[in-house]
Design a protein around this motif. Structure first.
Motif, mmCIF file in Angstrom:
data_model
loop_
_atom_site.group_PDB
_atom_site.id
_atom_site.type_symbol
_atom_site.label_atom_id
_atom_site.label_comp_id
_atom_site.label_asym_id
_atom_site.label_seq_id
_atom_site.Cartn_x
_atom_site.Cartn_y
_atom_site.Cartn_z
ATOM 1 N N LEU A 1 -7.780 5.158 9.334
ATOM 2 C CA LEU A 1 -7.361 3.843 8.396
ATOM 3 C C LEU A 1 -8.418 2.944 8.312
ATOM 4 O O LEU A 1 -9.137 2.179 9.346
ATOM 5 N N GLU A 2 -8.492 1.589 7.554
ATOM 6 C CA GLU A 2 -9.150 0.846 6.921
ATOM 7 C C GLU A 2 -7.827 -0.153 5.856
ATOM 8 O O GLU A 2 -7.393 0.009 5.314
ATOM 9 N N ARG A 3 -8.416 -1.956 6.478
ATOM 10 C CA ARG A 3 -7.475 -2.622 5.315
ATOM 11 C C ARG A 3 -8.196 -2.555 4.542
ATOM 12 O O ARG A 3 -8.789 -3.428 4.264
ATOM 13 N N LEU B 1 -3.021 -0.430 4.981
ATOM 14 C CA LEU B 1 -4.179 0.586 4.868
ATOM 15 C C LEU B 1 -3.959 1.370 4.118
ATOM 16 O O LEU B 1 -2.633 2.122 3.597
ATOM 17 N N VAL B 2 -4.827 2.392 3.986
ATOM 18 C CA VAL B 2 -5.634 2.699 3.018
ATOM 19 C C VAL B 2 -6.825 4.364 4.043
ATOM 20 O O VAL B 2 -7.809 3.463 5.654
ATOM 21 N N VAL C 1 -11.707 7.267 1.173
ATOM 22 C CA VAL C 1 -10.565 7.682 -0.274
ATOM 23 C C VAL C 1 -10.551 6.651 -0.963
ATOM 24 O O VAL C 1 -10.567 5.432 -0.479
ATOM 25 N N ARG C 2 -11.138 6.597 -2.484
ATOM 26 C CA ARG C 2 -10.764 6.030 -3.206
ATOM 27 C C ARG C 2 -9.290 5.286 -3.240
ATOM 28 O O ARG C 2 -8.696 6.110 -3.106
ATOM 29 N N LEU C 3 -9.277 4.466 -3.657
ATOM 30 C CA LEU C 3 -8.139 2.946 -3.913
ATOM 31 C C LEU C 3 -7.351 4.395 -5.302
ATOM 32 O O LEU C 3 -5.917 4.434 -4.721
ATOM 33 N N SER C 4 -7.528 4.605 -6.599
ATOM 34 C CA SER C 4 -7.471 5.189 -7.131
ATOM 35 C C SER C 4 -5.853 6.539 -6.745
ATOM 36 O O SER C 4 -5.268 6.374 -6.765
ATOM 37 N N ASP C 5 -7.182 7.602 -5.844
ATOM 38 C CA ASP C 5 -6.531 8.260 -5.707
ATOM 39 C C ASP C 5 -5.501 8.400 -3.996
ATOM 40 O O ASP C 5 -4.146 8.919 -4.675
ATOM 41 N N HIS C 6 -5.641 7.692 -3.235
ATOM 42 C CA HIS C 6 -5.112 6.436 -2.892
ATOM 43 C C HIS C 6 -3.472 6.902 -3.263
ATOM 44 O O HIS C 6 -2.322 7.615 -3.150
#
Length: 187
Positions: free
Chosen positions: A96-98, A115-116, A120-125
């Motif tokens: 994970l990353e912040r 936390l994502v 992974v692209r933000l829009s996908d998450h």
């Protein structure tokens, strides 16, 4: 009655129509996002005080619309919530990353760290994640037409809030290190 023991926590719950203050109940090993993401459509709230919509805390006495010993609040209507405890990630922290994000709700926004999964692209998450997520080190900012975002002081600061990704009107990612930090409230 609950099948598992529960712990009582004070909560402030924000919807488009109301601010609800009351008690919510968590299983000892779970967090607020876990409770809200559970498949049951209603959140039980006891000792509920129901105020006019807004974000100001504490609310003014004249804003109180109703009180009730028990309220079953539709989870799908909850925009964000203060209280309980942060939900723990179900995956290894190394995966994970912040990400520093801002969630827009009408004339105010909540900014903090989400936390994502790495890479992974933000829009996908945001499209695939469960609706309720823990936003760490969150701050609430009131938007003003005559002031740039970078000049807005935080109205309130939280160690965490639980946000409903589906009800945020917009999500903005903070620019990278190479950008001028004066352009963003994330500094």
């Amino acid at each position: 009655m609950y099948k598992q023991p529960r712990e009582a926590h004070e909560a402030r719950i924000y919807t488009q129509a109301y601010r609800v203050y009351g008690m919510v109940y968590l299983v000892p090993t779970t967090g607020t996002a876990d409770l809200l993401n559970h498949e049951k459509p209603y959140l039980p709230v006891t000792g509920a005080l129901i105020y006019t919509p807004g974000y100001a805390h504490p609310p003014e006495t004249k804003e109180l619309k109703a009180s009730t010993g028990f309220l079953a609040l539709r989870k799908e209507r909850i925009q964000w919530m203060v209280g309980g405890r942060p939900s723990e990630p179900r995956t290894s922290p190394s995966l994970l990353e912040r990400k520093r994000l801002a969630f827009l709700f009408g004339d105010y926004l909540l900014a903090g760290e989400l936390l994502v999964p790495r890479g992974v692209r933000l829009s996908d998450h945001l499209s695939q994640a469960k609706p309720f997520q823990t936003l760490l080190e969150a701050k609430l900012y009131t938007l003003a037409p005559d002031r740039p975002i970078v000049e807005l002081p935080p109205q309130e600061t939280f160690s965490f809030v639980t946000v409903n990704l589906r009800l945020a009107e917009a999500v903005a990612e903070a620019p990278g290190e190479a950008h001028d930090p004066r352009l963003t409230l994330f500094g």
